[in-house]
Design a protein around this motif. Structure first.
Motif, PDB file in Angstrom:
ATOM      1  N   ARG A   1      27.371  29.048  36.316  1.00 34.73           N
ATOM      2  CA  ARG A   1      27.950  28.822  37.617  1.00 34.73           C
ATOM      3  C   ARG A   1      29.017  29.922  37.790  1.00 34.73           C
ATOM      4  O   ARG A   1      29.310  30.310  38.766  1.00 34.73           O
ATOM      5  N   LEU A   2      30.066  30.038  36.724  1.00 32.60           N
ATOM      6  CA  LEU A   2      30.875  30.699  36.857  1.00 32.60           C
ATOM      7  C   LEU A   2      30.576  32.143  37.165  1.00 32.60           C
ATOM      8  O   LEU A   2      31.163  32.864  37.865  1.00 32.60           O
ATOM      9  N   HIS A   3      29.617  32.555  36.499  1.00 34.97           N
ATOM     10  CA  HIS A   3      28.912  34.103  36.812  1.00 34.97           C
ATOM     11  C   HIS A   3      28.528  34.226  38.015  1.00 34.97           C
ATOM     12  O   HIS A   3      28.429  35.197  38.555  1.00 34.97           O
ATOM     13  N   THR A   4      27.867  33.122  38.689  1.00 36.29           N
ATOM     14  CA  THR A   4      27.015  33.259  40.043  1.00 36.29           C
ATOM     15  C   THR A   4      27.867  32.986  41.197  1.00 36.29           C
ATOM     16  O   THR A   4      27.424  33.086  42.373  1.00 36.29           O
ATOM     17  N   SER A   5      29.102  32.406  41.048  1.00 37.34           N
ATOM     18  CA  SER A   5      29.968  32.322  42.033  1.00 37.34           C
ATOM     19  C   SER A   5      30.345  33.348  42.553  1.00 37.34           C
ATOM     20  O   SER A   5      30.594  34.638  41.940  1.00 37.34           O
ATOM     21  N   ALA A   6      30.700  33.383  44.194  1.00 42.82           N
ATOM     22  CA  ALA A   6      31.376  34.801  44.790  1.00 42.82           C
ATOM     23  C   ALA A   6      32.651  34.965  44.214  1.00 42.82           C
ATOM     24  O   ALA A   6      33.007  36.124  44.444  1.00 42.82           O
ATOM     25  N   GLU A   7      33.253  33.989  43.603  1.00 45.14           N
ATOM     26  CA  GLU A   7      34.684  34.403  42.947  1.00 45.14           C
ATOM     27  C   GLU A   7      34.316  34.811  41.726  1.00 45.14           C
ATOM     28  O   GLU A   7      33.734  34.434  40.860  1.00 45.14           O
ATOM     29  N   ILE A   8      34.930  36.128  41.318  1.00 43.16           N
ATOM     30  CA  ILE A   8      34.926  36.745  39.922  1.00 43.16           C
ATOM     31  C   ILE A   8      35.207  35.915  38.974  1.00 43.16           C
ATOM     32  O   ILE A   8      36.407  35.283  39.116  1.00 43.16           O
ATOM     33  N   LEU A   9      34.563  35.877  37.811  1.00 42.29           N
ATOM     34  CA  LEU A   9      35.103  35.294  36.710  1.00 42.29           C
ATOM     35  C   LEU A   9      35.889  36.051  35.899  1.00 42.29           C
ATOM     36  O   LEU A   9      35.346  37.313  35.262  1.00 42.29           O
ATOM     37  N   SER A  10      37.121  36.238  35.506  1.00 40.04           N
ATOM     38  CA  SER A  10      37.988  36.819  34.805  1.00 40.04           C
ATOM     39  C   SER A  10      38.167  36.277  33.451  1.00 40.04           C
ATOM     40  O   SER A  10      38.557  34.795  33.235  1.00 40.04           O
TER      41      SER A  10
END
Length: 264
Positions: A19-28
């Motif tokens: 989910r974190l990878h596919t979210s529009a918010e970048i995963l840092s």
């Protein structure tokens, strides 16, 4: 080997990592290399996942980068990191240490739910087979493993024309996604135009990049549709630079800084 983590718990972490990878918010993800660095990063409220750095773990034990560290020593450390947090952990497993599927099975067994896997610009068919092997290993363990399949197209580009390098990265990235990878890692110092072309060719929220000195800011990468940014060995290098600078100061009649926090 019997897993140390219930499959349901592992799958929950894997689902969250995807989910974190596919979210529009970048995963840092600020890469970690041992339990104390993992805990220090995990305790920061903005941290949503952890990622290990193979270069940094190898250096921790006195090995050169490039699969010189024994695989079981690498697995032991990433397992210790996974056990130290409730956050999903992605491990840098280099090129799989000669047996990508088995290496990933071992990583899952110690609580890891995602990984980087390097193609090292091996023949495309061989690289795709390695990706498929990793995906199958996750399925056999009952976990939808989140594979960040890395192409070294830019790292090994030499003097090749940029258009050819981008085309290679896109071809390999698409093939890795078709084989079941969740994301495509394209390390290198990339400018905005190159990132935009990679996103267009591979897909939004489907590419991962590395932050190096002079790289684009995460906010810019997010607008371009990048899924994830990590920092590889640079987090350890910054920490060691601070340690070396402290030693120089203390040797020069300095004192300990007042702002040091008890993070260990």
């Amino acid at each position: 080997m019997t897993s140390l983590h219930p499959t349901a718990s592992l799958q929950h972490r894997a689902d969250e990592l995807l989910r974190l990878h596919t979210s529009a918010e970048i995963l840092s993800v600020v890469n970690v290399w041992d339990v104390v660095s993992a805990k220090a990063i995990a305790d920061i409220s903005e941290t949503t996942a952890l990622a290990t750095a193979s270069h940094s773990i190898a250096a921790l034990f006195g090995y050169e980068d490039g699969e010189q560290i024994p695989v079981d020593l690498m697995i032991d450390m990433v397992g210790r990191i996974a056990a130290a947090t409730d956050l999903p952990v992605s491990a840098d497993l280099e090129a799989g240490y000669g047996a990508p599927g088995e290496t990933v099975r071992k990583a899952i067994d110690v609580g890891v739910v995602g990984a980087n896997l390097e193609d090292q610009m091996k023949p495309l068919a061989d690289s795709v087979a390695a990706v498929a092997e990793v995906v199958a290993a996750g399925q056999a363990e009952g976990v939808n493993f989140v594979l960040n399949a890395r192409t070294d197209a830019f790292l090994r580009a030499g003097s090749r024309p940029l258009d050819d390098v981008i085309a290679d990265a896109i071809e390999r990235g698409r093939a890795f996604l078709d084989a079941g990878a969740a994301c495509v890692f394209v390390p290198g110092k990339l400018d905005a135009d190159t990132v935009a072309r990679l996103v267009e060719g591979i897909g939004p929220q489907r590419i991962s990049v590395i932050g190096v000195p002079g790289s684009l800011r995460p906010s810019t990468l997010e607008k371009l549709g990048v899924a994830r940014i990590s920092y590889g060995p640079w987090s350890q290098r910054v920490a060691l630079t601070a340690l070396a600078d402290l030693a120089i100061s203390l040797y020069g009649d300095g004192t300990l800084p007042d702002n040091a926090r008890a993070l260990n």
